[in-house]
Enzyme design. Structure first.
Site, PDB file in Angstrom:
ATOM      1  CG  HIS A 240      72.442  64.402 131.498  1.00 31.11           C
ATOM      2  ND1 HIS A 240      73.270  64.026 130.457  1.00 31.11           N
ATOM      3  CD2 HIS A 240      72.867  65.629 131.896  1.00 31.11           C
ATOM      4  CE1 HIS A 240      74.138  64.991 130.230  1.00 31.11           C
ATOM      5  NE2 HIS A 240      73.918  65.969 131.082  1.00 31.11           N
TER       6      HIS A 240
ATOM      7  CG  ASP B 179      73.288  69.987 121.579  1.00 31.04           C
ATOM      8  OD1 ASP B 179      73.405  71.029 122.241  1.00 31.04           O
ATOM      9  OD2 ASP B 179      73.857  68.928 121.880  1.00 31.04           O
TER      10      ASP B 179
ATOM     11  NE  ARG C 249      76.724  76.372 124.792  1.00 30.72           N
ATOM     12  CZ  ARG C 249      76.397  75.275 125.452  1.00 30.72           C
ATOM     13  NH1 ARG C 249      75.919  74.218 124.815  1.00 30.72           N
ATOM     14  NH2 ARG C 249      76.552  75.202 126.758  1.00 30.72           N
TER      15      ARG C 249
ATOM     16  CB  SER D 247      73.128  71.660 125.143  1.00 31.62           C
ATOM     17  OG  SER D 247      74.037  70.648 124.769  1.00 31.62           O
TER      18      SER D 247
ATOM     19  CE  LYS E 282      73.645  65.921 124.114  1.00 30.68           C
ATOM     20  NZ  LYS E 282      73.880  67.368 124.206  1.00 30.68           N
TER      21      LYS E 282
END
Length: 425
Positions: free
Chosen positions: A84, A163, A170, A185, A189
């Site tokens: 990620h 989320d 947000r 967040s 996931k």
């Protein structure tokens, strides 16, 4: 157990610590619609201002995972590892990295997102390939991992729905920057997708979400600890996003650059980061003896890419979209490129049509920027510094305005910046 949302808000407003039961309740109740948006907005702002303890962050992440399903990838037949990135400009690393790691024997369950504002999104880049589909069911996702070794798609609606709802809130309440909420967040996931290992590319600099190294390091450490707490082997690299990655910024142009890397070429920084992340991913699942450079040189990585594209409905041989309108920016004097503001380049690409202001906005697959010179390169007056591409000529003037201000020229080259600053495990 039931609570009053206002009491939870007051606790965090007054710098108190939320109990596990309070966190479980407020996340579940917000997901069900029992806690109003304005109440969760107030809580998110209190978290932004007052922070969370490591225990609170861990429990908040667990509550978001529990709000939906958790995929079981145990039958894939290969060790699973994901990557990620916290996002940046020209960050196309997922595209060459995913098939490369798959070619080395791992399975890569890559759930990706779309771009927003000045940062590009992996799914938008892939959709520049004719026919490429970014929606897979859970069964299709697992089967593709088993047969191809890699899948790059959007997260299903059943993964961490809390989320998805909180992220949208947000975004419009000025609370995106809260590190506890960013970390939970991302990690909710990634943990829910079922991967056994995760490598994080946490960026800092002008084009990054976290501009300061200290903030990026705090975020990286928080996410690494969250991964470990949930049984996911997690490592983070802190990488530089002061300047764009590579020479291409956009969608089809970044796909082209990714293919150059898989063919054995490509810009040195893109190649270096791709190989560094590949080695981290392979080490994390016990495949450290695999050689990613050999996988590229032998053509196995490119074969893996073509199989991935075909599996998701795309045509790896189809020509990519090309913009109709092109404008160039040239050097005003002799010297060296002293800087290249990644944020400004990202904004220019957005103005060309490559980005979106809202998630539902369309993007242009062919719009983008090609950087002909990068920091440290010598230039002569009149040399082309960059090339701006757009479908609509009307978009060029606004993009040119910001892109011109992105480039610095000087009589001496700038000091070299390390691409990878630190490793956190």
């Amino acid at each position: 157990m039931s609570f009053a949302a206002v009491d939870i808000i007051r606790t965090k407003r007054d710098k108190g610590v939320l109990s596990d039961a309070q966190i479980d309740w407020v996340v579940a109740a917000y997901t069900r619609g029992e806690v109003a948006d304005e109440q969760m907005s107030a809580l998110a702002m209190a978290i932004l201002l007052n922070g969370m303890t490591p225990g609170e962050i861990a429990r908040w992440t667990a509550a978001m995972i529990a709000s939906g399903e958790r995929l079981d990838l145990s039958k894939v037949g290969r060790p699973t590892v994901d990557k990620h990135s916290t996002g940046g400009v020209g960050d196309k690393i997922t595209l060459p990295l995913t098939p490369l790691v798959a070619a080395c024997g791992a399975a890569v369950p890559q759930l990706s997102g779309r771009g927003l504002g000045h940062t590009g999104g992996t799914l938008d880049k892939l959709e520049a390939i004719p026919g490429f589909g970014t929606r897979l069911s859970n069964d299709e996702f697992a089967e593709q991992l088993r047969t191809v070794g890699a899948a790059i798609c959007a997260a299903g609606d059943g993964l961490a729905p809390a989320d998805r709802k909180l992220y949208a809130l947000r975004d419009v309440t000025g609370t995106v920057e809260a590190i506890p909420l960013i970390a939970s967040s991302i990690m909710s996931k990634k943990i829910a997708e079922g991967t056994s290992a995760l490598v994080l590319d946490v960026k800092f600099g002008a084009g990054a979400f976290m501009r300061e190294v200290a903030d990026a390091r705090e975020l990286a450490r928080t996410m690494v600890e969250l991964g470990k707490a949930h049984g996911v082997t997690t490592v983070a690299l802190l990488t530089d996003m002061e300047w764009p990655l590579g020479r291409a910024v956009g969608h089809s142009v970044e796909v082209e650059e990714s293919l150059e890397v898989l063919a054995g070429g490509g810009p040195p920084d893109v190649v270096a980061l791709t190989l560094a992340l590949a080695r981290e991913m392979l080490d994390a699942v016990g495949l450290g003896d695999a050689d990613p450079q050999e996988a590229i040189a032998s053509g196995r990585a490119m074969d893996s890419w073509r199989a991935l594209v075909r599996a998701q409905g795309g045509d790896p041989d189809a020509p990519l979209p090309v913009a109709n309108e092109v404008e160039t920016i040239t050097a005003s004097a002799d010297g060296f490129v002293s800087g290249l503001d990644a944020y400004a380049i990202g904004v220019a690409a957005w103005r060309l049509g490559a980005g979106r202001a809202r998630k539902e906005d369309p993007v242009s697959a062919s719009a983008g920027i090609i950087l002909h010179r990068r920091p440290g390169d010598p230039v002569h007056a009149g040399d082309v510094l960059m090339e701006l591409r757009a479908e609509d000529a009307a978009k060029l003037p606004a993009a040119l305005e910001v892109a011109r201000g992105a480039v610095g020229l000087a009589e001496v080259p700038p000091a070299k910046r390390p691409l990878i600053l630190d490793r956190i495990s």
